[in-house]
Design a protein around this motif. Structure first.
Motif, PDB file in Angstrom:
ATOM      1  N   ARG A  38     -11.915  18.667 -22.875  1.00  0.00           N
ATOM      2  CA  ARG A  38     -10.793  17.726 -22.877  1.00  0.00           C
ATOM      3  C   ARG A  38      -9.864  18.006 -24.053  1.00  0.00           C
ATOM      4  O   ARG A  38      -9.874  19.098 -24.587  1.00  0.00           O
ATOM      5  CB  ARG A  38     -11.354  16.312 -22.838  1.00  0.00           C
ATOM      6  N   PHE A  39      -9.108  17.007 -24.470  1.00  0.00           N
ATOM      7  CA  PHE A  39      -7.995  17.314 -25.358  1.00  0.00           C
ATOM      8  C   PHE A  39      -8.384  18.051 -26.650  1.00  0.00           C
ATOM      9  O   PHE A  39      -7.733  19.030 -27.030  1.00  0.00           O
ATOM     10  CB  PHE A  39      -7.200  16.041 -25.710  1.00  0.00           C
ATOM     11  N   GLY A  40      -9.436  17.564 -27.322  1.00  0.00           N
ATOM     12  CA  GLY A  40      -9.797  18.173 -28.609  1.00  0.00           C
ATOM     13  C   GLY A  40     -10.115  19.654 -28.446  1.00  0.00           C
ATOM     14  O   GLY A  40      -9.677  20.495 -29.248  1.00  0.00           O
ATOM     15  N   ASN A  41     -10.863  19.984 -27.401  1.00  0.00           N
ATOM     16  CA  ASN A  41     -11.195  21.393 -27.134  1.00  0.00           C
ATOM     17  C   ASN A  41      -9.929  22.185 -26.822  1.00  0.00           C
ATOM     18  O   ASN A  41      -9.730  23.283 -27.313  1.00  0.00           O
ATOM     19  CB  ASN A  41     -12.127  21.508 -25.924  1.00  0.00           C
ATOM     20  N   HIS A 240     -12.202   6.731 -36.449  1.00  0.00           N
ATOM     21  CA  HIS A 240     -12.533   7.253 -35.126  1.00  0.00           C
ATOM     22  C   HIS A 240     -14.014   7.042 -34.877  1.00  0.00           C
ATOM     23  O   HIS A 240     -14.854   7.594 -35.600  1.00  0.00           O
ATOM     24  CB  HIS A 240     -12.193   8.748 -35.012  1.00  0.00           C
ATOM     25  N   ARG A 242     -16.672   7.797 -32.213  1.00  0.00           N
ATOM     26  CA  ARG A 242     -16.989   8.541 -30.985  1.00  0.00           C
ATOM     27  C   ARG A 242     -18.385   8.107 -30.587  1.00  0.00           C
ATOM     28  O   ARG A 242     -19.375   8.487 -31.261  1.00  0.00           O
ATOM     29  CB  ARG A 242     -16.910  10.034 -31.307  1.00  0.00           C
ATOM     30  N   PHE A 261     -19.959  21.743 -31.791  1.00  0.00           N
ATOM     31  CA  PHE A 261     -18.526  21.474 -31.598  1.00  0.00           C
ATOM     32  C   PHE A 261     -17.748  21.720 -32.906  1.00  0.00           C
ATOM     33  O   PHE A 261     -17.773  22.814 -33.415  1.00  0.00           O
ATOM     34  CB  PHE A 261     -18.282  20.064 -31.045  1.00  0.00           C
ATOM     35  N   ALA A 314      -9.960   3.641 -33.325  1.00  0.00           N
ATOM     36  CA  ALA A 314      -9.824   4.393 -32.072  1.00  0.00           C
ATOM     37  C   ALA A 314     -11.232   4.726 -31.602  1.00  0.00           C
ATOM     38  O   ALA A 314     -12.082   5.093 -32.415  1.00  0.00           O
ATOM     39  CB  ALA A 314      -9.050   5.672 -32.319  1.00  0.00           C
ATOM     40  N   SER A 315     -11.471   4.566 -30.307  1.00  0.00           N
ATOM     41  CA  SER A 315     -12.799   4.912 -29.795  1.00  0.00           C
ATOM     42  C   SER A 315     -12.717   5.231 -28.310  1.00  0.00           C
ATOM     43  O   SER A 315     -11.821   4.764 -27.608  1.00  0.00           O
ATOM     44  CB  SER A 315     -13.764   3.750 -30.016  1.00  0.00           C
ATOM     45  N   ASP A 316     -13.680   6.034 -27.857  1.00  0.00           N
ATOM     46  CA  ASP A 316     -13.786   6.311 -26.423  1.00  0.00           C
ATOM     47  C   ASP A 316     -14.652   5.251 -25.754  1.00  0.00           C
ATOM     48  O   ASP A 316     -14.703   5.182 -24.534  1.00  0.00           O
ATOM     49  CB  ASP A 316     -14.403   7.696 -26.200  1.00  0.00           C
ATOM     50  N   ASP A 341      -6.293   1.712 -23.252  1.00  0.00           N
ATOM     51  CA  ASP A 341      -6.774   3.032 -23.645  1.00  0.00           C
ATOM     52  C   ASP A 341      -5.635   4.059 -23.603  1.00  0.00           C
ATOM     53  O   ASP A 341      -4.975   4.202 -22.583  1.00  0.00           O
ATOM     54  CB  ASP A 341      -7.896   3.443 -22.674  1.00  0.00           C
ATOM     55  N   PRO A 343      -5.555   7.867 -25.410  1.00  0.00           N
ATOM     56  CA  PRO A 343      -6.117   8.822 -26.372  1.00  0.00           C
ATOM     57  C   PRO A 343      -5.053   9.474 -27.250  1.00  0.00           C
ATOM     58  O   PRO A 343      -5.332   9.811 -28.408  1.00  0.00           O
ATOM     59  CB  PRO A 343      -6.776   9.889 -25.495  1.00  0.00           C
ATOM     60  N   ASP A 346      -3.678   6.841 -29.821  1.00  0.00           N
ATOM     61  CA  ASP A 346      -4.733   6.682 -30.827  1.00  0.00           C
ATOM     62  C   ASP A 346      -4.629   7.811 -31.862  1.00  0.00           C
ATOM     63  O   ASP A 346      -4.633   7.568 -33.071  1.00  0.00           O
ATOM     64  CB  ASP A 346      -6.130   6.753 -30.172  1.00  0.00           C
ATOM     65  N   SER A 362     -16.823  15.882 -33.820  1.00  0.00           N
ATOM     66  CA  SER A 362     -15.884  15.719 -32.706  1.00  0.00           C
ATOM     67  C   SER A 362     -14.606  16.524 -32.907  1.00  0.00           C
ATOM     68  O   SER A 362     -13.943  16.431 -33.953  1.00  0.00           O
ATOM     69  CB  SER A 362     -15.539  14.226 -32.569  1.00  0.00           C
ATOM     70  N   SER A 363     -14.209  17.262 -31.875  1.00  0.00           N
ATOM     71  CA  SER A 363     -12.964  18.027 -31.970  1.00  0.00           C
ATOM     72  C   SER A 363     -11.754  17.097 -31.858  1.00  0.00           C
ATOM     73  O   SER A 363     -10.651  17.464 -32.251  1.00  0.00           O
ATOM     74  CB  SER A 363     -12.915  19.117 -30.899  1.00  0.00           C
ATOM     75  N   TYR A 364     -11.979  15.900 -31.336  1.00  0.00           N
ATOM     76  CA  TYR A 364     -10.905  14.892 -31.287  1.00  0.00           C
ATOM     77  C   TYR A 364     -10.605  14.439 -32.727  1.00  0.00           C
ATOM     78  O   TYR A 364      -9.450  14.403 -33.150  1.00  0.00           O
ATOM     79  CB  TYR A 364     -11.385  13.741 -30.412  1.00  0.00           C
TER      80      TYR A 364
HETATM   81  O1  GFB Z   1     -11.218  15.577 -27.069  1.00  0.00           O
HETATM   82  P1  GFB Z   1     -12.610  15.994 -26.813  1.00  0.00           P
HETATM   83  O2  GFB Z   1     -12.809  17.401 -26.429  1.00  0.00           O
HETATM   84  O3  GFB Z   1     -13.408  15.648 -28.143  1.00  0.00           O
HETATM   85  O4  GFB Z   1     -13.205  15.068 -25.702  1.00  0.00           O
HETATM   86  P2  GFB Z   1     -14.930  15.772 -28.607  1.00  0.00           P
HETATM   87  C1  GFB Z   1     -13.384  13.711 -25.896  1.00  0.00           C
HETATM   88  C2  GFB Z   1     -12.391  12.897 -25.057  1.00  0.00           C
HETATM   89  O5  GFB Z   1     -12.851  11.540 -25.089  1.00  0.00           O
HETATM   90  C3  GFB Z   1     -10.963  12.856 -25.619  1.00  0.00           C
HETATM   91  C4  GFB Z   1     -11.765  10.653 -25.225  1.00  0.00           C
HETATM   92  O6  GFB Z   1     -10.152  13.919 -25.207  1.00  0.00           O
HETATM   93  C5  GFB Z   1     -10.492  11.507 -25.125  1.00  0.00           C
HETATM   94  O7  GFB Z   1     -10.094  11.582 -23.787  1.00  0.00           O
HETATM   95  N1  GFB Z   1     -11.811  10.068 -26.564  1.00  0.00           N
HETATM   96  C6  GFB Z   1     -12.587  10.428 -27.622  1.00  0.00           C
HETATM   97  C7  GFB Z   1     -11.052   9.049 -26.954  1.00  0.00           C
HETATM   98  N2  GFB Z   1     -12.326   9.664 -28.675  1.00  0.00           N
HETATM   99  C8  GFB Z   1     -11.365   8.792 -28.292  1.00  0.00           C
HETATM  100  C9  GFB Z   1     -10.674   7.749 -28.970  1.00  0.00           C
HETATM  101  O8  GFB Z   1     -10.871   7.458 -30.144  1.00  0.00           O
HETATM  102  N3  GFB Z   1      -9.734   7.070 -28.234  1.00  0.00           N
HETATM  103  C10 GFB Z   1      -9.487   7.350 -26.933  1.00  0.00           C
HETATM  104  N4  GFB Z   1      -8.563   6.614 -26.307  1.00  0.00           N
HETATM  105  N5  GFB Z   1     -10.133   8.325 -26.276  1.00  0.00           N
HETATM  106  C11 GFB Z   1     -16.825  16.664 -27.020  1.00  0.00           C
HETATM  107  C12 GFB Z   1     -16.326  17.981 -26.463  1.00  0.00           C
HETATM  108  O9  GFB Z   1     -15.734  15.818 -27.278  1.00  0.00           O
HETATM  109  O10 GFB Z   1     -17.659  15.941 -26.153  1.00  0.00           O
HETATM  110  C13 GFB Z   1     -17.412  18.731 -25.793  1.00  0.00           C
HETATM  111  O11 GFB Z   1     -15.876  18.761 -27.533  1.00  0.00           O
HETATM  112  C14 GFB Z   1     -18.308  17.859 -24.910  1.00  0.00           C
HETATM  113  O12 GFB Z   1     -16.825  19.786 -25.043  1.00  0.00           O
HETATM  114  C15 GFB Z   1     -18.760  16.641 -25.683  1.00  0.00           C
HETATM  115  O13 GFB Z   1     -17.585  17.467 -23.764  1.00  0.00           O
HETATM  116  C16 GFB Z   1     -19.627  15.714 -24.875  1.00  0.00           C
HETATM  117  O14 GFB Z   1     -15.140  17.043 -29.364  1.00  0.00           O
HETATM  118  O15 GFB Z   1     -15.207  14.494 -29.305  1.00  0.00           O
END
Ligand code: GFB
Length: 399
Positions: A38-41, A240, A242, A261, A314-316, A341, A343, A346, A362-364
């Motif tokens: 997703r976005f962070g990646n 943040h 997560r 990650f 901010a949180s998922d 929500d 992302p 946030d 977290s890459s986010y």
């Molecule tokens: O961004 P992302 O690769 O980060 O994936 P990680 C997490 C996704 O979860 C984000 C949502 O792109 C958002 O859509 N998300 C996470 C959030 N934190 C927030 C937040 O604070 N607010 C909102 N609104 N949305 C890892 C991946 O995720 O998760 C890995 O890198 C794998 O590939 C793992 O999938 C399970 O690095 O946190």
């Protein structure tokens, strides 16, 4: 009022500048599907791909961001400039939106009969039996998001090219020259990769490219309005958290890994600042409250004029609003989250906070950290350093 001649002159200049932007680049183009994560990646991959395009001196075709919505079978593609400005990227290197490339240049530069997909080695098809087993292929459009991504701009491939053993680390070898020798732009005007030509997490050398990734006007304005209109006047701390179920499962891998990650952002790329431990991935609620209070206390002591008035979370999944509100009630600090929500909003708000505490794995969170580093804004990570190590360091300091 402008005189008519000056007006016509300005209009003509604008038209000519816009046209010049769509002149063919003789050095060729590079594009890819942000098909992993997703976005962070995708953001990590974007920085690496930008550095790679520059090293190969090819224009980077900016791919749309790939998004996944609950209950939808196919990914959605969102134009790159919905979230980020194109102009600041041009300060670093030549780029063009995929929609512009496809509508203005593709017919000439990349006709439908010459579209080749690049992958390291053969990728097996999901419907292998339907395909000729003797014809290795990248199957660039097989599955989600691969098919929907290229379909967004009606791109089909007529052939595959396997580029192995070449790779994308252009910082530590003569790799860029090898790519240029193997794939000169006159014979290969577009290199279209099935996945990003970059590593995850982002290579250390490419982290600073984040400064060219600047929020679009829409997100800048929305973040500023939220900060001005919703948060009380004064400094605020961005958090943040997560903690969704996917994260709980991902954190289970901590015990068998050196890195996970985005963890090099706090542990160092060679673990020079430590090894993984589970609180780094999933801090307890108590640890979160403790660290937040400690941060507020530190800010009060070191920057008494810049008093913290609120916390933005901010949180998922679980924003912990009730717990944090209760914990900070005596300090006259309010706790906030977005009503819906979003992302991206946030992220944009976290980037602007006076202090930020994120999740090292977290890459986010890593996106926020890099953006803040570009402005010299302070950031910290949950449970880092380890409480035990921190206490020992403090004792040493006191002694
Ligand atoms: O961004 P992302 O690769 O980060 O994936 P990680 C997490 C996704 O979860 C984000 C949502 O792109 C958002 O859509 N998300 C996470 C959030 N934190 C927030 C937040 O604070 N607010 C909102 N609104 N949305 C890892 C991946 O995720 O998760 C890995 O890198 C794998 O590939 C793992 O999938 C399970 O690095 O946190």
């Amino acid at each position: 009022m402008l005189c008519p001649n000056l007006f016509i002159y300005l209009i003509l200049t604008l038209i000519l500048t816009a046209e010049a932007q769509f002149e063919r680049d003789p050095n060729g183009y590079l594009t890819y599907c942000p098909c992993m994560g997703r976005f962070g990646n995708q953001a990590d991959h974007f920085l690496g791909s930008l550095a790679f395009a520059k090293a190969l001196n090819r224009t980077l075709i900016l791919p749309p961001w790939v998004e996944y919505r609950k209950g939808e079978m196919r990914s959605r593609q969102v134009s790159f400039d919905t979230y980020f400005q194109v102009q600041p990227l041009l300060d670093y290197h030549r780029v063009i939106l995929m929609s512009d490339f496809m509508s203005k240049l593709a017919e000439d530069v990349w006709p439908a009969t010459e579209r080749v997909s690049f992958c390291y080695m053969e990728r097996k098809s999901l419907q292998q039996e339907k395909n000729d087993p003797d014809a290795p292929n990248c199957h660039a459009k097989d599955g989600n998001p691969f098919g929907p991504f290229w379909d967004t701009h009606n791109i089909d491939f007529v052939r595959s090219e396997f580029y192995g053993p070449l790779h994308f680390d252009v910082h530590h070898s003569t790799m860029a020259t090898k790519w240029m020798n193997n794939y000169p732009a006159d014979k290969w005007p577009v290199l279209a990769f099935t996945g990003a030509p970059a590593s995850f997490p982002v290579q250390h050398e490419n982290r600073e490219l984040q400064k060219h990734l600047q929020w679009s006007r829409k997100y800048n304005v929305a973040a500023q309005e939220y900060i001005r209109n919703v948060l009380p006047r004064g400094a605020f701390i961005g958090l943040h958290l997560r903690n969704g179920i996917d994260w709980v499962r991902a954190c289970e891998h901590i015990k068998d890994s050196q890195q996970l990650f985005a963890s090099p952002q706090c542990l160092g790329y060679k673990n020079e600042r430590g090894h993984l431990y589970s609180d780094l991935c999933m801090p307890s609620k108590e640890a979160i409250v403790r660290q937040l209070k400690r941060t507020i206390k530190n800010v009060r002591q070191t920057q008494p004029k810049n008093e913290v008035k609120s916390v933005f979370v901010a949180s998922d999944a679980n924003h912990m609003i009730a717990e944090l509100t209760a914990a900070l009630s005596r300090m006259d600090i309010s706790v906030h989250k977005l009503p819906e929500d979003d992302p991206y909003l946030d992220l944009a708000i976290l980037g602007q906070s006076n202090h930020f505490i994120g999740n090292c794995i977290s890459s986010y969170s890593a996106f926020v950290k890099r953006e803040r580093d570009a402005h010299d804004f302070p950031s910290y990570f949950w449970s880092f350093p380890k409480e035990k190590d921190r206490q020992q360091a403090k004792m040493h300091e006191e002694l």
